[in-house]
Design an enzyme around this catalytic site. Sequence first.
Site, mmCIF file in Angstrom:
data_model
loop_
_atom_site.group_PDB
_atom_site.id
_atom_site.type_symbol
_atom_site.label_atom_id
_atom_site.label_comp_id
_atom_site.label_asym_id
_atom_site.label_seq_id
_atom_site.Cartn_x
_atom_site.Cartn_y
_atom_site.Cartn_z
ATOM 1 N N CYS A 121 0.880 -1.225 -0.033
ATOM 2 C CA CYS A 121 0.062 -0.016 0.002
ATOM 3 C C CYS A 121 0.802 1.288 -0.002
ATOM 4 O O CYS A 121 2.236 1.214 0.320
ATOM 5 C CB CYS A 121 -0.922 0.056 1.284
ATOM 6 S SG CYS A 121 -2.156 1.247 0.996
ATOM 7 N N CYS A 131 -3.846 6.365 -0.004
ATOM 8 C CA CYS A 131 -3.481 4.706 -0.556
ATOM 9 C C CYS A 131 -2.635 4.876 -1.904
ATOM 10 O O CYS A 131 -2.865 3.832 -2.340
ATOM 11 C CB CYS A 131 -4.349 3.888 -0.125
ATOM 12 S SG CYS A 131 -4.656 3.640 1.704
ATOM 13 N N LYS A 196 -12.276 -4.951 1.820
ATOM 14 C CA LYS A 196 -11.807 -3.901 2.851
ATOM 15 C C LYS A 196 -12.696 -2.962 2.995
ATOM 16 O O LYS A 196 -12.801 -1.965 2.133
ATOM 17 C CB LYS A 196 -10.527 -3.366 2.617
ATOM 18 C CG LYS A 196 -9.799 -2.569 3.580
ATOM 19 C CD LYS A 196 -8.348 -2.286 3.334
ATOM 20 C CE LYS A 196 -7.610 -1.341 4.314
ATOM 21 N NZ LYS A 196 -6.308 -0.813 4.133
ATOM 22 N N ARG A 206 -3.408 3.670 12.288
ATOM 23 C CA ARG A 206 -2.827 4.725 11.746
ATOM 24 C C ARG A 206 -1.939 5.645 12.467
ATOM 25 O O ARG A 206 -1.139 6.308 12.046
ATOM 26 C CB ARG A 206 -4.047 5.564 11.170
ATOM 27 C CG ARG A 206 -4.839 4.875 9.851
ATOM 28 C CD ARG A 206 -6.044 5.687 9.399
ATOM 29 N NE ARG A 206 -6.842 4.789 8.529
ATOM 30 C CZ ARG A 206 -7.886 4.996 8.066
ATOM 31 N NH1 ARG A 206 -8.529 6.181 8.342
ATOM 32 N NH2 ARG A 206 -8.511 4.229 7.374
ATOM 33 N N ARG A 218 -11.031 7.835 3.383
ATOM 34 C CA ARG A 218 -10.701 6.609 2.406
ATOM 35 C C ARG A 218 -11.992 6.105 1.685
ATOM 36 O O ARG A 218 -11.657 4.944 1.256
ATOM 37 C CB ARG A 218 -9.984 5.502 3.018
ATOM 38 C CG ARG A 218 -8.597 5.834 3.693
ATOM 39 C CD ARG A 218 -7.696 4.727 3.794
ATOM 40 N NE ARG A 218 -6.561 4.810 4.905
ATOM 41 C CZ ARG A 218 -5.481 5.716 4.856
ATOM 42 N NH1 ARG A 218 -5.450 6.600 3.798
ATOM 43 N NH2 ARG A 218 -4.703 5.772 5.796
ATOM 44 N N GLU A 234 -16.493 -7.354 -4.996
ATOM 45 C CA GLU A 234 -15.111 -7.221 -4.496
ATOM 46 C C GLU A 234 -14.374 -8.481 -4.869
ATOM 47 O O GLU A 234 -13.223 -8.819 -5.329
ATOM 48 C CB GLU A 234 -14.843 -6.342 -3.401
ATOM 49 C CG GLU A 234 -15.062 -4.991 -3.487
ATOM 50 C CD GLU A 234 -14.025 -4.186 -4.541
ATOM 51 O OE1 GLU A 234 -13.087 -4.880 -4.955
ATOM 52 O OE2 GLU A 234 -14.268 -3.103 -4.535
ATOM 53 N N LYS A 249 -11.891 -7.301 5.942
ATOM 54 C CA LYS A 249 -10.906 -6.629 7.048
ATOM 55 C C LYS A 249 -12.007 -5.529 7.094
ATOM 56 O O LYS A 249 -12.625 -5.099 6.173
ATOM 57 C CB LYS A 249 -9.890 -6.273 6.553
ATOM 58 C CG LYS A 249 -9.123 -5.239 7.302
ATOM 59 C CD LYS A 249 -7.930 -4.920 6.668
ATOM 60 C CE LYS A 249 -7.396 -3.580 7.747
ATOM 61 N NZ LYS A 249 -6.421 -2.814 6.956
ATOM 62 N N SER A 275 -6.565 -3.227 14.436
ATOM 63 C CA SER A 275 -6.188 -2.335 15.635
ATOM 64 C C SER A 275 -7.171 -1.951 16.468
ATOM 65 O O SER A 275 -6.839 -2.138 17.779
ATOM 66 C CB SER A 275 -5.360 -1.295 15.096
ATOM 67 O OG SER A 275 -6.131 -0.531 14.154
ATOM 68 N N TYR A 314 -3.213 -9.052 16.123
ATOM 69 C CA TYR A 314 -2.159 -8.606 16.934
ATOM 70 C C TYR A 314 -1.811 -9.576 18.390
ATOM 71 O O TYR A 314 -1.115 -9.412 19.225
ATOM 72 C CB TYR A 314 -2.462 -7.325 17.515
ATOM 73 C CG TYR A 314 -2.407 -6.197 16.439
ATOM 74 C CD1 TYR A 314 -1.159 -5.743 15.799
ATOM 75 C CD2 TYR A 314 -3.470 -5.851 15.838
ATOM 76 C CE1 TYR A 314 -1.236 -5.073 14.640
ATOM 77 C CE2 TYR A 314 -3.820 -5.205 14.349
ATOM 78 C CZ TYR A 314 -2.641 -4.786 14.148
ATOM 79 O OH TYR A 314 -2.591 -3.812 12.824
HETATM 80 C C1 PBG Z 1 -2.888 0.204 4.840
HETATM 81 C C2 PBG Z 1 -3.585 -0.768 5.737
HETATM 82 C C3 PBG Z 1 -4.173 -0.264 7.102
HETATM 83 C C4 PBG Z 1 -4.568 -1.375 7.888
HETATM 84 C C5 PBG Z 1 -3.829 -2.497 7.100
HETATM 85 N N1 PBG Z 1 -3.205 -1.954 5.993
HETATM 86 C C6 PBG Z 1 -4.724 1.098 7.334
HETATM 87 C C7 PBG Z 1 -6.013 1.601 6.346
HETATM 88 O O1 PBG Z 1 -6.309 1.222 5.375
HETATM 89 O O2 PBG Z 1 -6.426 3.132 6.862
HETATM 90 C C8 PBG Z 1 -5.139 -1.688 9.000
HETATM 91 C C9 PBG Z 1 -4.948 -2.537 9.967
HETATM 92 C C10 PBG Z 1 -5.263 -2.057 11.373
HETATM 93 O O3 PBG Z 1 -6.122 -1.300 11.727
HETATM 94 O O4 PBG Z 1 -5.072 -3.079 12.102
HETATM 95 N N2 PBG Z 1 -3.928 0.646 3.708
#
Ligand code: PBG
Length: 329
Positions: A121, A131, A196, A206, A218, A234, A249, A275, A314
């Site tokens: 990315c 991105c 996603k 972030r 985004r 998708e 995700k 996260s 995690y």
């Molecule tokens: C990169 C990406 C992101 C995450 C994984 N790859 C952030 C986003 O899309 O803003 C998020 C992972 C997480 O929150 O643990 N684009």
Amino acid sequence: MEMEMTIRPRRLRSSDSMRRLVRETRMDKSSLIYPLFVEEGKNIIEEIPSMDGQFRYSVDKLPYAIEPLLESGVDKIILFGIPKEKDEVGSQAYAENGIVQQALREIKQRYPEMMLITDVCMCEYTSHGHCGVLCGHDVENDKTLDLLAKTALSHVQAGADMVAPSDMMDGRVAAIRSMLDENGYKNTPIMSYAVKYASSFYGPFREAAGSAPSFGDRKSYQMDFHNRREALKEAALDIGEGADIIMVKPAMSFLDIVREVRDMTDLPLAAYSVSGEYAMVKAAAKMGYIDEDKIMCEMAVSAYRAGVDIYITYFAKELAKAMTEGRIG
Ligand code: PBG
């Protein structure tokens, strides 16, 4: 009172060994992937404020992250890079000596048993935090594809075993596939973040990666979380473009989608417990409101029950321990 009842579900719940015998969801450590943040610089092990217990490591300190993982039985990581320099076109994403490329070479050499996956990315590398490359305030899809393909190739050349595009541009799987094929990497798989969503659950990440967009959001590339049919669209597109593994995700609030995608494809399916999911569990546990370990286990099992084969989390190390001790799985 004596009841006439031939079917008594409680018979199969009568003891721990009986419950294990009829357990429907079984898991294995080999299906866990741990997200790891590598930062340019030296001598860095820096705790991420919004993610208790998660750290950013410089390349020289990576053994502190990797050895405990391998000891716990987790031998797959997905790498995220935090570069020193960012620019408009995210040059450090595809630089031969970029941070992820450096980490790949180092880990591959020292820990050949570790499977190395990379997040592909631009957002950690662009000065604006989007991105892809911009045209005005819009992320320019097709120009971004070239850079994503270059990034994926440079990761594979540096030792990545699999690449995982997370940008949500249209056509990126096809672009990456043909770039890898043309350069002799026909056998390197693509795990696509196919489904996603534009999610507030990414907030702590972030902060960890310094990748929040400097303007806007985004939503013009990531999916609207009101949508279900679009997830199937998708997934079908990425499968058609040659994705080897499909991802959904976030995980926890999207298990209905996991099940839908599970039912429409035979490809291996991954979910990323992001996260914000991690941070909520940590924060509530710190307050004494929940039992961290039990909640973590229940969340993981629910993803597998919904149909995932692969779980990115995690909590990978702690889950591996729970599996070893027979608390789940
Ligand atoms: C990169 C990406 C992101 C995450 C994984 N790859 C952030 C986003 O899309 O803003 C998020 C992972 C997480 O929150 O643990 N684009």
